[in-house]
Design a protein around this motif. Structure first.
Motif, short mmCIF file in Angstrom:
data_model
loop_
_atom_site.label_atom_id
_atom_site.label_comp_id
_atom_site.label_asym_id
_atom_site.label_seq_id
_atom_site.Cartn_x
_atom_site.Cartn_y
_atom_site.Cartn_z
N ASN A 55 0.82 -1.21 0.00
CA ASN A 55 0.00 0.00 0.00
C ASN A 55 0.86 1.27 0.00
N PHE A 126 -11.60 -5.28 -11.16
CA PHE A 126 -10.37 -5.26 -10.37
C PHE A 126 -9.14 -5.41 -11.27
N THR A 130 -6.16 -2.66 -11.48
CA THR A 130 -4.76 -2.89 -11.09
C THR A 130 -3.81 -2.48 -12.21
N TYR A 267 -11.55 -0.43 1.10
CA TYR A 267 -10.20 -0.71 0.59
C TYR A 267 -9.53 -1.84 1.37
N ASP A 271 -9.98 -5.15 -0.94
CA ASP A 271 -9.04 -4.99 -2.06
C ASP A 271 -8.04 -6.15 -2.06
N ASN A 391 0.31 -4.31 -7.51
CA ASN A 391 -0.77 -4.35 -8.50
C ASN A 391 -0.56 -5.48 -9.50
N ASN A 457 -15.82 0.76 -6.60
CA ASN A 457 -15.30 0.27 -5.32
C ASN A 457 -16.13 0.70 -4.12
#
Lengths: 594, 68
Positions: A55, A126, A130, A267, A271, A391, A457
């Motif tokens: 992150n 998703f 990414t 998130y 995620d 990602n 999201n």
């Protein structure tokens, strides 16, 4: 910027080790489980640091320092309200479902709990997100290298046209990230994320220490801020009763519900980019501890990434006689208007304004001599690469398990899926490069895409929450909830506008029913609208559609899942004990910086 | 999976970086450090990184076994 050979050498050491880890781990990566799930063999502390490091991309380091300079210590709300509570929740309550179910990814959990169409919607959006996020990281890194004139000197020495710097920067980052993920898969990404975590701490800790020392410590910084008329920048909660009386321009309810609940839980709890690290842990207890271990450095990170913003505002440039390279990276020249932050030209107003994104590079140049400058720049580049790699590994897993294996080739050998994963890494990075070039060519295209992904999201956490706590929630309900939540976000954005903005990408495309004090407030309330709509629609549609039988939901819904066995653990080894410590820590931080 | 303790590459990398910083710090004159408050930050931080790397290598000492 002229770098000393010692700086280049220190940067080179990092890249050698990053690729070296990939080469060493290649021999251990024999199956698709090794490549995509790290063989579920990662100890809790390693998974925890990777969880936080994945992150810790460009937005975190550059963006949070910029926000620190703009809004002050109140930016810490993005950590102490907008991350820690959600990390405690995912560790204690959600990891048992992710890790305990047979799911290998977050979209696969949605298939097991709901149905195929809900999984497909999540997997496809998703995967696209990414690739775009990785491309944005590449673009930002290349633009920073251009702005810092990092490659100007070697390009001149080699007689290469400097217009190729953007391309070379992108290729360089792509080759390195591709190299270590292609070779070692998720294990390599996790190992490098841990390496990058320590590197970022090693590069920025002395920077903050020197900055605070030069101002007389935290008390000196506060006095300086008061003298500059920025007293609200050294408080987190004071003035949060109204949007007009705090630096963020958002009142407490919008901040707590929009940021602290909807966006944050959406998130950290759903995620796959971060959840994948916890799913690679070596046991259920380790998986639950992963986000809790990550929460410890996460709550302290404001001192590394936000504090530089305040320091850059508070410092008065002084002539020391020592070489000063900070002027060399100013995009527009002129004396700094705020602290030592260089200027940039605002293209719409034609006025000079502080270039807040240059806070960290400016401080590195201001305080660090050759040697330490190389370490600081390496930390900066490492943050870009960890965001990119996170990602890419999430993309290759979702592509292989949730799109390729689910819809294109269901029954193939394990070697085949391992090969597909490696190829997905190659073309995932290729697509990221395309995204980076799109961002370069079309200034707003990435902004539009990020906005669309925000719409998708925002409602997600409502779907997961209902799926995990309410066995009556159905696949049709979840799908209808997600679609309606996304539409609610779209309409809310298109019918509202931040003050001072013109209708367009900032909102107001369908009319202006309400004006928010700033874009942040609009974002928070858009998320609240999306989440609430998804929550209500999922319940309503579920009540009129047929639920799955209980035996199919074991391990997927709270009431039908056995609690994780922890009887053999001492009280201090249990995730709940760690969660209590983290909770106390974050409450104390909020009180100290009230 | 297994065979490589993450603390080994972390320790080795910071050992190399720490040595580079400390040696460079010893080679440079005091006026290099005017901007860093007169502190020889290369030498001090290089030494800190060397200590950190030794601790990491000690903790991961069984991780030198690289055979699958």
């Amino acid at each position: 910027m002229n770098l000393h050979p010692i700086d280049w050498l220190i940067m080179l050491v990092y890249f050698v080790f990053v690729l070296g880890i990939g080469f060493v781990l290649k021999r251990f990566t024999k199956t698709s489980k090794d490549f995509f799930e790290a063989g579920k063999s990662i100890p809790a502390w390693v998974a925890g640091l990777a969880f936080i490091s994945a992150n810790l991309g460009a937005q975190e380091v550059i963006g949070m320092a910029a926000s620190g300079a703009k809004y002050g210590i109140a930016t810490s709300h993005f950590y102490w309200v907008g991350a820690i509570p959600a990390m405690i929740f995912v560790g204690l309550f959600m990891m048992p479902f992710y890790y305990g179910s047979r799911a290998r990814s977050v979209p696969e959990y949605l298939r097991l709990r709901f149905d195929e169409k809900t999984r497909a919607l999540n997997a496809i959006t998703f995967a696209l997100m990414t690739v775009c996020s990785s491309g944005v990281s590449m673009y930002a890194m290349a633009k920073l290298i251009e702005a810092l004139k990092l490659f100007d000197q070697p390009f001149e020495a080699l007689g290469i046209d400097k217009s190729h710097i953007f391309l070379v920067s992108i290729l360089l980052s792509a080759v390195i990230v591709l190299g270590y993920i292609f070779l070692g898969g998720l294990t390599s990404a996790i190992y490098n994320e841990v390496l990058q975590f320590f590197l970022i701490v090693a590069g920025f800790f002395p920077l903050v220490w020197l900055g605070l020392q030069s101002l007389g410590g935290w008390e000196g910084l506060k006095e300086r801020m008061v003298a500059l008329g920025n007293q609200e920048m050294v408080h987190t909660w004071k003035g949060m009763s109204s949007a007009d009386t705090n630096s963020l321009g958002v009142e407490w309810f919008g901040m707590v519900m929009g940021l602290g609940f909807v966006l944050s839980f959406g998130y950290w709890c759903t995620d796959f980019l971060v959840v994948q690290r916890a799913m690679a842990a070596d046991s259920m207890t380790s998986a639950r501890k992963t986000p809790l271990i990550a929460a410890v450095p996460k709550m302290l990170f404001p001192f590394l990434v936000i504090m530089p913003g305040l320091i850059a505002v508070a410092i008065t440039p002084v002539a020391t006689g020592a070489p000063d390279q900070t002027a060399a990276i100013s995009q527009a020249g002129g004396a700094p208007q705020v602290g030592i932050i260089p200027n940039k030209l605002n293209p719409s107003t034609g006025q000079l304004e502080p270039d807040y994104d240059m806070v960290i590079p400016t401080l590195l140049l201001y305080f660090f001599p050759a040697g330490m400058l190389g370490l600081g720049l390496t930390a900066l580049l490492a943050s870009f690469m960890s965001g990119m790699a996170g990602n890419v590994t999430a993309f290759n897993t979702v592509w292989t398990y949730d799109i390729y294996q689910a819809y294109l080739k269901k029954e193939a050998s394990d070697e085949h899926y391992l090969w597909v994963g490696r190829m997905a890494t190659v073309w995932g990075i290729g697509l990221s490069m395309v995204a980076a070039y799109l961002a370069l060519q079309f200034n707003n295209i990435m902004e539009v895409l990020q906005l669309v992904f925000a719409f998708v999201n925002a409602p997600l956490f409502a779907t997961f929450l209902l799926g995990m706590i309410w066995k009556r929630a159905t696949g049709n309900g979840a799908f209808a909830g997600l679609v309606s939540g996304t539409l609610a976000a779209f309409f809310h954005h298109c019918l509202t506008l931040p003050a001072g903005a013109v209708p367009g990408i900032k909102g107001g495309l369908l009319g202006v029913l309400h004006t928010y004090p700033n874009p942040m407030a609009q974002t928070f309330y858009t998320a609240i609208a999306a989440w609430t709509t998804c929550f209500v629609v999922t319940i309503l549609v579920s009540l009129v559609t047929k639920p799955r039988p209980d035996e199919e939901l074991k391990g997927l819904v709270y009431s039908l899942t056995e609690r994780p066995a922890e009887g053999h653990l001492a009280f201090y080894q249990k995730p709940a004990f760690l969660a209590v410590l983290v909770g106390i820590g974050v409450i104390l931080l909020n009180l100290v910086f009230y | 999976m297994g065979g490589l303790d993450i603390r080994v590459p972390i320790g080795l990398m910071f050992l190399v970086k720490g040595l580079l910083l400390a040696i460079y710090g010893l080679m440079t004159p005091p006026e290099t450090y005017v901007r860093s408050l007169g502190v020889n930050i290369n030498l001090i931080w290089g030494a800190v990184l060397i200590v950190f790397s030794v601790v990491m290598l000690f903790l991961g000492r069984k991780g030198f076994k690289l055979a699958p």
